[in-house]
Design an enzyme around this catalytic site. Structure first.
Site, short mmCIF file in Angstrom:
data_model
loop_
_atom_site.label_atom_id
_atom_site.label_comp_id
_atom_site.label_asym_id
_atom_site.label_seq_id
_atom_site.Cartn_x
_atom_site.Cartn_y
_atom_site.Cartn_z
CE LYS A 1 38.33 13.33 5.77
NZ LYS A 1 39.61 12.84 5.29
CE1 TYR B 1 26.54 21.28 -0.95
CE2 TYR B 1 25.62 22.24 -3.26
CZ TYR B 1 27.28 21.98 -1.89
OH TYR B 1 28.47 22.71 -2.64
CG ASP C 1 30.06 23.05 -5.32
OD1 ASP C 1 30.19 24.02 -6.21
OD2 ASP C 1 28.15 23.81 -4.95
CG ASP D 1 34.98 25.61 -9.00
OD1 ASP D 1 33.92 25.30 -9.35
OD2 ASP D 1 34.78 26.60 -7.89
CG ASP E 1 41.68 13.76 2.17
OD1 ASP E 1 40.71 13.00 1.97
OD2 ASP E 1 42.18 13.92 3.22
#
Ligand SMILES: NC(=O)c1ccc[n+]([C@@H]2O[C@H](COP(=O)([O-])OP(=O)(O)OC[C@H]3O[C@@H](n4cnc5c(N)ncnc54)[C@H](O)[C@@H]3O)[C@@H](O)[C@H]2O)c1
Length: 371
Positions: free
Chosen positions: A207, A156, A264, A268, A240
Site C-alpha cells: 500500500k 504483528y 493474513d 482468507d 486493495d
C-alpha cells in the site's frame, strides 16, 4: 540436482532426519483445532503404517484449557524444545474467549513464529474441484496460486502502546515494522520458489501509495530482487486492487508476495476461493530449520466438538509438512486421497457433503492405508 533445488525452494528442513525418526510436535490447541488435528494425526498414522516413514508424534497440551488449569502458556524452554527436539511442528488452532487477551495464542503461535524466525508463511491456494469455487464460471485452472506472507514483522510485532486507556482521550499506537532483511528474504523466497517451479509471474502487493515510508522499502527491494530474475514477470498491485482481482480474475496470479497483515487477510479470500476456510493449508517456515504447519482457519468455537469441522485444511497441512521434510511421495499420497474424497463427495457439510469430521478423516486414512 533439479529435485534438490525444487525441494530447497519448498523449504526442506535440515531437521528432516533422513534414515532416522522424524519427530513431530503436535499442538492441537483450542476449539476445532482439536477436532481437525485428530484427523490429521489419523492420516499421518496411516502414512506411517503403509510406508517406511519413521514418524513419532509427540502431543503437547499447550492450549487455553492448559493455561486456565495451570497458569502456564508453554514451558520456559518451550521455544528451544520445539526448535531443537523436533523435525517439525503441527498446530490445529489457537483462540478461546475464556482467555480474554488470547495471551496463550500469542505466545504459542505468534511467539513460535517470531522465536523460531519462521519468516515464510506459505499458503497455497488451489481449487481441488470446480464445484467448490464460489465464483461463477471459474474452474481449477483459475484458482491455482501461492501466497508468500511475511511472517515475522509488520504490525504483528506488538510494538506500541495505549495512553489514557479506557478514557475519551485514549491514544492507541501500533507500529508497523519493515526491515531490509525481512522484506528482502521473503521477496527473494517468492522468486526462488517461482524459479524452481518453472513459474513465470510474481506479484508483490503493498500500500505504498498511502504508507509511504515502510512500503517504499517494499518497492525498492522488490525492484532490486526482480532484476535478478529476468525470466520472471514481476508485477506490482496495491493490496486493495489485488483483493478485487482475486475475486474478479484469480487466474492471472501464480505467486503473490506481501506483508504480514495483508497476507493474513487475502489468504482468507484465497480460502473462500478454494471452497472455504476449512480447505486451506499453510506452512510457517524458516528454510533449513524446524518449521510449523497449520490449517489457515482458527478455532471456530461455535463448531468445536460437534464433529462438523472440515479437517481437510489440517490434513493438507500435514501433507505440506511432509513435503517440506522431503517426503514428497507421502505428501502426494495424502493430497491424492483428499482429492478423491472431494470428488466422491466424502466431505463435511461446509463443502456440500454429509459426513462428520471423524468420518472424513477415517475415509482419507483408509484410502491411504489400502493403496
Ligand atoms: N492460526 C490460528 O490458530 C488462528 C487463525 C485465525 C483465528 N484464530 C482464532 O480463532 C478464534 C475464532 O476466530 P474466527 O471465528 O475469526 O475465525 P475461524 O477461522 O475460527 O472461523 C471463521 C468461520 O470460518 C468457518 N470455518 C473455519 N474453519 C472451518 C472448518 N475447519 N470447517 C468448517 N468451517 C470452518 C466457520 O464458519 C467459522 O465460523 C479466535 O480466537 C481467533 O483469534 C486462530
Amino acid at each position: 540436482m533439479a529435485l534438490c533445488v525444487l525441494l530447497c525452494a519448498l523449504c526442506v528442513s535440515v531437521a528432516c532426519s533422513c534414515g532416522g525418526v522424524v519427530r513431530i510436535a503436535v499442538i492441537a490447541g483450542d476449539g476445532i483445532g482439536k477436532d481437525v488435528t485428530a484427523e490429521a494425526v489419523k492420516v499421518l498414522d496411516a502414512v506411517k503404517q503403509s510406508s517406511a516413514l519413521k514418524l513419532e508424534m509427540v502431543h503437547l497440551p499447550w492450549s487455553a484449557e492448559h493455561y486456565l488449569a495451570t497458569g502456564e502458556t508453554m514451558p520456559a524452554d518451550g521455544y528451544r524444545m520445539l526448535r531443537d527436539e523436533f523435525s517439525a511442528i503441527f498446530v490445529g488452532a489457537l483462540g478461546d474467549s475464556r482467555v480474554p487477551d488470547n495471551r496463550h495464542a500469542r505466545e504459542i503461535l505468534l511467539g513460535t513464529r517470531f522465536e523460531l524466525d519462521l519468516y515464510v508463511n506459505y499458503r497455497p491456494v488451489r481449487l481441488i474441484d470446480d464445484r467448490l469455487c464460489p465464483l461463477k464460471d471459474r474452474t481449477r485452472a483459475d484458482v491455482n496460486f501461492v501466497v508468500f506472507r511475511e511472517n515475522t514483522e509488520g504490525v504483528y510485532v506488538s510494538i506500541g502502546g495505549r495512553f489514557k486507556a479506557g478514557t475519551d482521550d485514549e491514544v492507541a499506537i501500533q507500529e508497523e515494522i519493515n526491515t531490509y532483511k525481512g522484506v528482502h528474504r521473503i521477496i527473494r523466497h517468492a522468486f526462488e520458489y517461482a524459479a524452481a517451479k518453472g513459474l513465470t509471474k510474481v506479484c508483490m502487493a503493498d500500500k505504498s501509495n498511502a504508507m509511504q515510508q515502510g512500503h517504499a522499502l517494499w518497492q525498492r527491494v522488490f525492484k532490486e530482487v526482480a532484476a535478478q530474475y529476468p525470466g520472471i514477470n514481476a508485477t506490482h498491485m496495491y493490496i486493495d486492487a489485488l483483493a478485487m482481482f482475486l475475486v474478479k480474475d484469480p487466474g492471472q496470479f501464480q505467486v503473490i508476495v506481501t506483508n504480514n497483515l495483508f497476507g493474513d487477510i487475502i489468504t482468507d479470500i484465497g480460502g473462500a476461493l478454494q471452497g472455504g476456510l476449512g480447505m486451506a493449508a499453510s506452512g510457517n517456515i524458516h528454510p533449513g530449520r524446524t518449521s510449523l504447519f497449520e490449517p489457515v482457519h482458527g478455532s471456530a468455537p461455535p463448531l468445536a466438538g460437534r464433529n462438523v469441522a472440515n479437517p481437510m485444511g489440517a490434513i493438507l497441512s500435514a501433507a505440506l509438512m511432509l513435503e517440506a521434510l522431503g517426503r514428497v511421495d507421502e505428501a502426494g499420497r495424502i493430497e491424492s486421497a483428499v482429492e478423491m474424497a472431494v470428488r466422491d463427495g466424502r466431505t463435511t457439510v461446509d463443502i456440500g457433503g454429509s459426513l462428520g469430521t471423524r468420518e472424513v478423516g477415517t475415509w482419507i486414512a483408509n484410502q491411504i492405508a489400502t493403496r
